[in-house]
Design an enzyme around this catalytic site. Structure first.
Site, PDB file in Angstrom:
ATOM      1  N   SER A 147       0.856  -1.185   0.000  1.00 13.91           N
ATOM      2  CA  SER A 147       0.000   0.000   0.000  1.00 13.91           C
ATOM      3  C   SER A 147       0.888   1.228   0.000  1.00 13.91           C
ATOM      4  CB  SER A 147      -0.878   0.019   1.253  1.00 13.91           C
ATOM      5  OG  SER A 147      -1.430   1.318   1.425  1.00 13.91           O
ATOM      6  N   TYR A 198      -0.648  -1.567  10.645  1.00 14.68           N
ATOM      7  CA  TYR A 198      -0.956  -1.910   9.243  1.00 14.68           C
ATOM      8  C   TYR A 198       0.091  -1.309   8.297  1.00 14.68           C
ATOM      9  CZ  TYR A 198      -3.499  -1.812   4.779  1.00 14.68           C
ATOM     10  OH  TYR A 198      -3.867  -1.939   3.455  1.00 14.68           O
TER      11      TYR A 198
END
Ligand SMILES: *[C@@H]1O[C@H](CO)[C@@H](O)[C@H](O)[C@H]1NC(C)=O
Ligand SMILES: *[C@@H]1O[C@H](CO)[C@@H](O)[C@H](O)[C@H]1NC(C)=O
Ligand SMILES: *[C@@H]1O[C@H](CO)[C@@H](O)[C@H](O)[C@H]1NC(C)=O
Ligand SMILES: *[C@@H]1O[C@H](CO)[C@@H](O)[C@H](O)[C@H]1NC(C)=O
Ligand SMILES: *[C@@H]1O[C@H](CO)[C@@H](O)[C@H](O)[C@H]1NC(C)=O
Length: 322
Positions: free
Chosen positions: A216, A229
């Site tokens: 990401s 995360y």
């Protein structure tokens, strides 16, 4: 300071991306088959707020995973792929695209996501003659990860693409109250599982295979809410590059994809309101959220056999935004 001749100054400015204005409105008419990325999706999307792992049935207006829009051109004929998190979001778009490109596909997801997985099956089985195998199960179980890879290979008659896409995140704004259980679940799902799956796959993938990780853009620009995360995504980027180096002599290619904000089921479990989503995407160069189907060509390109020298690469964000 010496003055540079204008031609050199302009050249340097182009090289460094410093030229202003960066964009001018062009009046050229689009040629047929050429798509303007800015205006491809003009709908003002909303996002529900729901607990992990989330279901697509809770969306007022569905994201586009390519169900009715992705058209294949035979780029993955005869290939066999395992995709984790293949029931929704990026994983669903990749599953549909791979099948439309001629691959047989196995998808993994949590059993509570069966209704989403059924939709993937029907999108693929109604439009292609490819196989779609559903293999639900929790990737936090290491033994299950090994079983998943061997069952996918068994059902598909071999395996030559692994897409490590599934992820977990539980938003936390304060490390002092960040639950260790939640931290553990993030690491187990986002780090241990792709490692175990890659380990199992490396034993059976033939030369010419491709492993693709979903990272990401957040790994480069982490905010305050997704500390664990974002860190796992940084790990994944490095894991992908290191594995690319290790597996290159065996002809196995490894790459990672690090997109900006994508309209997914997963996003809807991160406490993000529609207003927050709009504020973030309005500040991006394209000024809109990414639809899952728009990433499918990236995964197809990383998986296809012609990409013999594409390994250790990171496809990053979109529209220049991290
Ligand atoms: C586009 O059209 C507008 C209005 O006709 C005009 O003012 C403008 O200069 C044109 N821009 C370009 C880049 O041709
Ligand atoms: C999207 O909706 C918001 C809130 O209703 C509004 O402020 C914004 O102008 C809309 N954007 C577009 C492109 O319609
Ligand atoms: C872990 O996976 C294995 C293999 O699929 C299964 O036999 C076992 O019951 C699972 N363990 C748990 C705790 O679910
Ligand atoms: C998610 O985080 C909240 C707040 O820190 C915590 O109460 C909850 O137990 C966490 N969820 C899981 C599955 O660990
Ligand atoms: C993480 O959770 C698993 C159960 O899901 C447990 O077996 C393991 O010991 C935990 N690890 C840590 C570091 O807490």
């Amino acid at each position: 300071m010496p003055r540079l001749p204008p031609s050199v100054a302009i050249g340097m400015c182009l090289l460094l991306g410093l030229c202003l204005p960066v964009a001018t409105q062009s009046n050229a008419t689009l040629v047929e088959g050429v798509i303007d990325p800015v205006n491809r999706y003009t709908v003002n999307y909303t996002i529900p707020i729901q607990p992990f792992p989330g279901l697509l049935s809770n969306f007022e207006l569905r994201p586009d995973h390519g169900e009715n829009s992705y058209v294949g051109t035979g780029r993955l004929i005869g290939r066999r792929a395992l995709i984790t998190g293949g029931d929704s979001g990026i994983g669903r778009a990749v599953a549909i695209a791979f099948a439309r490109e001629g691959a047989d596909v196995a998808i993994n997801y949590l059993s509570v996501e069966e209704s989403d997985a059924e939709e993937v099956a029907s999108a693929i089985l109604s439009s292609t003659s490819r196989r779609l195998i559903r293999l639900p199960g929790d990737l936090r179980n290491e033994t299950f990860c090994y079983d998943l890879v061997s069952r996918a290979a068994e059902e598909l008659g071999g395996l030559d693409i692994l897409v490590n896409n599934a992820a977990y995140s539980n938003i936390s704004l304060d490390i002092r109250t960040h639950s260790m259980e939640s931290f553990n679940q993030t690491l187990e799902t986002n780090i241990y599982a792709p490692f175990s799956l890659s380990k199992a796959a490396a034993s059976i993938l033939p030369a010419g295979s491709s492993i693709i990780f979903t990272a990401s853009g957040i790994f480069q620009s982490p905010g305050p809410a997704l500390v664990d995360y974002a860190s796992t995504k940084g790990f994944i980027v490095t894991l992908s590059r290191a594995l690319a180096a290790q597996l290159a002599p065996r002809g196995i290619r490894v790459n990672a994809v690090a997109p900006a904000l994508v309209l997914t089921n997963f996003l809807s479990t991160q406490g993000m309101t529609t207003e927050a989503m709009r504020a973030i995407v309005e500040a991006t160069p394209y000024g809109r959220v990414i639809q899952p189907v728009e990433l499918a060509p990236v995964y197809v390109g990383l998986a296809e056999s012609a990409a013999t020298m594409v390994s250790g690469s990171l496809w990053s964000a979109s529209g220049g935004q991290g």
